[in-house]
Motif scaffolding. Structure first.
Motif, PDB file in Angstrom:
ATOM      1  N   GLY A  78       0.635  -1.202   0.078  1.00 45.01           N
ATOM      2  CA  GLY A  78      -0.139   0.171  -0.026  1.00 45.01           C
ATOM      3  C   GLY A  78       0.748   1.284   0.017  1.00 45.01           C
ATOM      4  O   GLY A  78       1.939   1.233   0.172  1.00 45.01           O
ATOM      5  N   PRO A  79       0.282   2.423  -0.056  1.00 45.83           N
ATOM      6  CA  PRO A  79       0.969   3.610  -0.179  1.00 45.83           C
ATOM      7  C   PRO A  79       1.774   3.982   1.110  1.00 45.83           C
ATOM      8  O   PRO A  79       1.494   3.573   2.263  1.00 45.83           O
ATOM      9  CB  PRO A  79       0.120   4.719  -0.165  1.00 45.83           C
ATOM     10  N   VAL A  80       2.945   4.436   0.956  1.00 51.26           N
ATOM     11  CA  VAL A  80       3.869   5.124   2.140  1.00 51.26           C
ATOM     12  C   VAL A  80       3.994   6.422   2.090  1.00 51.26           C
ATOM     13  O   VAL A  80       3.609   7.067   0.980  1.00 51.26           O
ATOM     14  CB  VAL A  80       5.176   4.308   1.874  1.00 51.26           C
ATOM     15  N   VAL A  81       4.196   7.013   3.184  1.00 50.86           N
ATOM     16  CA  VAL A  81       4.775   8.432   3.194  1.00 50.86           C
ATOM     17  C   VAL A  81       6.285   8.661   3.338  1.00 50.86           C
ATOM     18  O   VAL A  81       6.713   8.107   4.345  1.00 50.86           O
ATOM     19  CB  VAL A  81       4.066   9.277   4.375  1.00 50.86           C
ATOM     20  N   ALA A  82       6.719   9.219   2.228  1.00 50.73           N
ATOM     21  CA  ALA A  82       7.972   9.623   2.397  1.00 50.73           C
ATOM     22  C   ALA A  82       8.576  10.771   2.768  1.00 50.73           C
ATOM     23  O   ALA A  82       7.914  11.807   2.314  1.00 50.73           O
ATOM     24  CB  ALA A  82       8.818   8.994   0.876  1.00 50.73           C
ATOM     25  N   MET A  83       9.774  10.833   3.538  1.00 48.12           N
ATOM     26  CA  MET A  83      10.317  12.361   3.846  1.00 48.12           C
ATOM     27  C   MET A  83      11.555  12.360   4.162  1.00 48.12           C
ATOM     28  O   MET A  83      12.190  11.470   4.479  1.00 48.12           O
ATOM     29  CB  MET A  83       9.358  12.842   5.039  1.00 48.12           C
ATOM     30  N   VAL A  84      11.979  13.531   4.140  1.00 44.70           N
ATOM     31  CA  VAL A  84      13.483  13.925   4.485  1.00 44.70           C
ATOM     32  C   VAL A  84      13.427  14.874   5.343  1.00 44.70           C
ATOM     33  O   VAL A  84      12.584  16.138   5.294  1.00 44.70           O
ATOM     34  CB  VAL A  84      14.209  14.526   2.913  1.00 44.70           C
ATOM     35  N   LEU A  85      13.949  14.468   6.404  1.00 42.79           N
ATOM     36  CA  LEU A  85      14.168  15.390   7.625  1.00 42.79           C
ATOM     37  C   LEU A  85      15.684  16.015   7.888  1.00 42.79           C
ATOM     38  O   LEU A  85      16.284  15.365   7.621  1.00 42.79           O
ATOM     39  CB  LEU A  85      13.593  14.652   8.876  1.00 42.79           C
ATOM     40  N   GLU A  86      15.505  17.302   8.269  1.00 44.50           N
ATOM     41  CA  GLU A  86      16.791  17.901   8.433  1.00 44.50           C
ATOM     42  C   GLU A  86      17.094  18.375   9.809  1.00 44.50           C
ATOM     43  O   GLU A  86      15.979  18.828  10.374  1.00 44.50           O
ATOM     44  CB  GLU A  86      16.875  19.149   7.461  1.00 44.50           C
ATOM     45  N   GLY A  87      18.057  18.497  10.439  1.00 46.38           N
ATOM     46  CA  GLY A  87      18.464  18.851  11.571  1.00 46.38           C
ATOM     47  C   GLY A  87      19.838  18.335  12.312  1.00 46.38           C
ATOM     48  O   GLY A  87      20.450  17.376  11.768  1.00 46.38           O
TER      49      GLY A  87
ATOM     50  N   SER B   9      21.017   9.974  13.752  1.00 42.10           N
ATOM     51  CA  SER B   9      20.755   8.844  14.717  1.00 42.10           C
ATOM     52  C   SER B   9      19.491   9.312  15.825  1.00 42.10           C
ATOM     53  O   SER B   9      18.900   8.444  16.378  1.00 42.10           O
ATOM     54  CB  SER B   9      22.094   8.933  15.719  1.00 42.10           C
ATOM     55  N   THR B  10      18.922  10.568  15.697  1.00 40.03           N
ATOM     56  CA  THR B  10      18.038  10.884  16.942  1.00 40.03           C
ATOM     57  C   THR B  10      16.710  10.327  16.110  1.00 40.03           C
ATOM     58  O   THR B  10      15.818   9.854  16.798  1.00 40.03           O
ATOM     59  CB  THR B  10      18.018  12.494  16.808  1.00 40.03           C
ATOM     60  N   ALA B  11      16.586  10.403  14.944  1.00 44.06           N
ATOM     61  CA  ALA B  11      15.316   9.770  14.414  1.00 44.06           C
ATOM     62  C   ALA B  11      15.135   8.319  14.522  1.00 44.06           C
ATOM     63  O   ALA B  11      14.157   7.902  14.707  1.00 44.06           O
ATOM     64  CB  ALA B  11      15.129  10.215  12.635  1.00 44.06           C
ATOM     65  N   ARG B  12      16.320   7.652  14.333  1.00 45.01           N
ATOM     66  CA  ARG B  12      16.273   6.328  14.624  1.00 45.01           C
ATOM     67  C   ARG B  12      15.911   5.952  16.064  1.00 45.01           C
ATOM     68  O   ARG B  12      15.350   4.990  16.399  1.00 45.01           O
ATOM     69  CB  ARG B  12      17.870   5.768  14.426  1.00 45.01           C
ATOM     70  N   ALA B  13      16.444   6.961  16.919  1.00 39.28           N
ATOM     71  CA  ALA B  13      16.020   6.527  18.346  1.00 39.28           C
ATOM     72  C   ALA B  13      14.600   6.812  18.619  1.00 39.28           C
ATOM     73  O   ALA B  13      14.012   6.171  19.336  1.00 39.28           O
ATOM     74  CB  ALA B  13      16.957   7.793  19.197  1.00 39.28           C
ATOM     75  N   MET B  14      13.950   7.764  17.994  1.00 40.45           N
ATOM     76  CA  MET B  14      12.700   8.435  17.930  1.00 40.45           C
ATOM     77  C   MET B  14      11.701   7.129  17.598  1.00 40.45           C
ATOM     78  O   MET B  14      10.792   6.922  17.860  1.00 40.45           O
ATOM     79  CB  MET B  14      12.346   9.588  17.509  1.00 40.45           C
ATOM     80  N   ASN B  15      12.132   6.384  16.495  1.00 35.21           N
ATOM     81  CA  ASN B  15      11.411   5.285  15.919  1.00 35.21           C
ATOM     82  C   ASN B  15      11.541   3.742  16.803  1.00 35.21           C
ATOM     83  O   ASN B  15      10.448   3.209  16.824  1.00 35.21           O
ATOM     84  CB  ASN B  15      12.250   4.923  14.432  1.00 35.21           C
ATOM     85  N   GLY B  16      12.522   3.972  17.754  1.00 34.92           N
ATOM     86  CA  GLY B  16      12.920   2.785  18.460  1.00 34.92           C
ATOM     87  C   GLY B  16      13.481   1.345  17.660  1.00 34.92           C
ATOM     88  O   GLY B  16      13.713   1.522  16.717  1.00 34.92           O
ATOM     89  N   ALA B  17      13.407   0.512  18.702  1.00 38.38           N
ATOM     90  CA  ALA B  17      14.446  -0.554  18.136  1.00 38.38           C
ATOM     91  C   ALA B  17      13.642  -1.496  16.941  1.00 38.38           C
ATOM     92  O   ALA B  17      12.227  -1.039  16.811  1.00 38.38           O
ATOM     93  CB  ALA B  17      14.243  -1.724  19.218  1.00 38.38           C
ATOM     94  N   THR B  18      14.147  -2.149  16.063  1.00 36.91           N
ATOM     95  CA  THR B  18      13.514  -2.601  14.889  1.00 36.91           C
ATOM     96  C   THR B  18      12.435  -3.843  15.226  1.00 36.91           C
ATOM     97  O   THR B  18      11.382  -3.482  14.630  1.00 36.91           O
ATOM     98  CB  THR B  18      14.718  -3.573  14.177  1.00 36.91           C
TER      99      THR B  18
END
Ligand code: DAT
Ligand code: MG
Length: 149
Positions: free
Chosen positions: A68-77, A82-91
């Motif tokens: 199904g559709p996904v939402v793709a984004m580029v975040l900057e900061g 590493s911070t976005a990975r931490a916000m996502n949580g473990a696999t």
């Protein structure tokens, strides 16, 4: 400033988590540099997950990510990869802490709602799969001086 590639997977879209997830990154202070909705085909799934081709879970992963559709984004900061990975949580959401996206919204590894690049190099590669340079916006956020010292 660093950039990362984040993608709300098909289950996140179906479960009406798009606004909630984008909101978390906005509230953190990251800037959205690119944003679109699309549905991956098999070739894109193989490109995105090329390091996993041949692994036992790959076929299920490819079926899921193209379902199904996904939402793709580029975040900057600052340190956004590493911070976005931490916000996502473990696999595996079973190991994702409360307060992370996967910890709060997912139960199984095969339905873990969100993707985030695992390194600056992966981010550059993944951004290139989904976005052209023209689709990425460079702009000033007036709030930046309240987010960065
Ligand atoms: P991540 O998405 O945290 O970067 P990954 O790159 O190791 O994790 O794997 C990509 C995706 O593949 C992951 O989000 C869910 C799925 N996956 C990984 N390991 C798995 C496993 N052991 N069993 C089933 N699915 C798995
Ligand atoms: Mg990965």
């Amino acid at each position: 400033m660093e950039r990362t590639y984040v993608m709300i997977k098909p289950d996140g879209v179906q479960r009406n988590l798009v606004g909630e997830i984008i909101s978390r990154f906005e509230k953190k202070g990251f800037k959205i540099a690119g944003l679109k909705m699309l549905q991956l085909d098999r070739a894109m799934a193989e490109k995105h997950y090329k390091e996993h081709i041949g692994k036992p879970f790959f076929e299920a992963l490819a079926a899921y990510i193209t379902s199904g559709p996904v939402v793709a984004m580029v975040l900057e900061g600052k340190d956004v990869v590493s911070t976005a990975r931490a916000m996502n949580g473990a696999t595996n959401p079973a190991n994702s802490g409360a307060g992370t996206i996967r910890g709060d919204y997912a139960i199984e590894v095969g339905r873990n709602v969100i993707h985030g690049s695992d390194s600056v190099e992966s981010a550059a590669r993944e951004i290139g799969i989904y976005f052209t340079e023209k689709e990425l916006c460079e702009y000033q956020m007036v709030l930046d001086r309240w987010i960065y010292e």
